[in-house]
Scaffold this active site. Structure first.
Site, short mmCIF file in Angstrom:
data_model
loop_
_atom_site.label_atom_id
_atom_site.label_comp_id
_atom_site.label_asym_id
_atom_site.label_seq_id
_atom_site.Cartn_x
_atom_site.Cartn_y
_atom_site.Cartn_z
N CYS A 133 -2.32 0.03 7.19
CA CYS A 133 -1.48 1.21 7.00
C CYS A 133 -1.44 2.07 8.26
O CYS A 133 -0.39 2.62 8.62
CB CYS A 133 -1.95 2.02 5.80
SG CYS A 133 -1.70 1.12 4.26
N GLU A 182 1.06 3.94 1.82
CA GLU A 182 1.62 4.36 3.11
C GLU A 182 2.76 3.44 3.53
O GLU A 182 3.80 3.91 4.02
CB GLU A 182 0.53 4.34 4.20
CG GLU A 182 -0.61 5.31 3.94
CD GLU A 182 -1.75 4.73 3.10
OE1 GLU A 182 -2.83 5.33 3.10
OE2 GLU A 182 -1.55 3.68 2.44
N HIS A 240 0.85 -1.19 0.00
CA HIS A 240 0.00 0.00 0.00
C HIS A 240 0.89 1.24 0.00
O HIS A 240 2.06 1.18 0.41
CB HIS A 240 -0.90 0.02 1.23
CG HIS A 240 -1.97 -1.02 1.20
ND1 HIS A 240 -3.13 -0.89 1.94
CD2 HIS A 240 -2.08 -2.21 0.54
CE1 HIS A 240 -3.90 -1.94 1.73
NE2 HIS A 240 -3.29 -2.75 0.89
N CYS A 267 -5.97 2.44 5.59
CA CYS A 267 -6.67 1.24 6.02
C CYS A 267 -6.08 0.81 7.37
O CYS A 267 -5.06 1.35 7.81
CB CYS A 267 -6.52 0.13 4.98
SG CYS A 267 -4.86 -0.60 4.92
#
Length: 167
Positions: free
Chosen positions: A88, A57, A55, A85
């Site tokens: 993250c 991040e 992801h 999310c």
């Protein structure tokens, strides 16, 4: 950092996300900013690299930690094109970033087909009702592997290690 800087870095994260779509990635971007103004970018590469943890991040955190040669980002700020999310957000907590700012929220992401509600709901569901079991198992089997493996052995080894790096 003032509001102008926040807006600039947040816009940078959104631009990274938009550009990443054209590069075969997901529509997510992130920027880590250090206290002295250095920036480290991350974009979503989940489908491009077949890595469900890639992801934006997380890739930004990895880039910053690698470049700064540290596992802690205390004093840094994370800007994300979208609300992080749970994975993250947990990564940001583990990295010890000082703050997280985002542009779009989880509902905007859901409307675009990225619905993380099931992950948020997972943690709100009682353990015994969760759709994926996460459970402690006893290590009292037979054979040399079971006899040698005690659940607390790794912690004992860690505590006995004089050269350990606390985190």
């Amino acid at each position: 950092m003032g509001e102008i800087e926040h807006v600039r870095y947040l816009a940078q994260a959104v631009d990274l996300a938009t550009q990443n779509v054209a590069n075969g990635g997901g529509p997510f971007g992130a920027v880590i900013v250090t206290a002295d103004g250095r920036t480290f970018n991350g974009v979503n590469r989940v489908t491009a690299t077949n890595d469900p943890t890639a992801h934006a991040e997380v890739t930004a955190i990895r880039a910053a930690c690698s470049a700064l040669d540290t596992f802690t980002l205390a004093g840094c700020v994370l800007y994300s094109s979208c609300e992080p999310c749970p994975m993250c957000l947990a990564s940001a907590l583990w990295a010890r970033v000082d703050a997280v700012y985002f542009a779009a929220d989880r509902h905007d992401a859901a409307a675009a087909g990225f619905d993380d509600a099931v992950f948020y709901e997972f943690f709100d569901t009682p353990v015994e009702q969760r759709p994926m079991p996460v459970a402690k198992l006893p290590l009292d089997g037979e054979g040399p592997a079971a006899a040698a493996a005690t659940p607390l052995a790794p912690f004992a080894a860690w505590n006995d290690l004089e050269t350990r790096t606390e985190y």
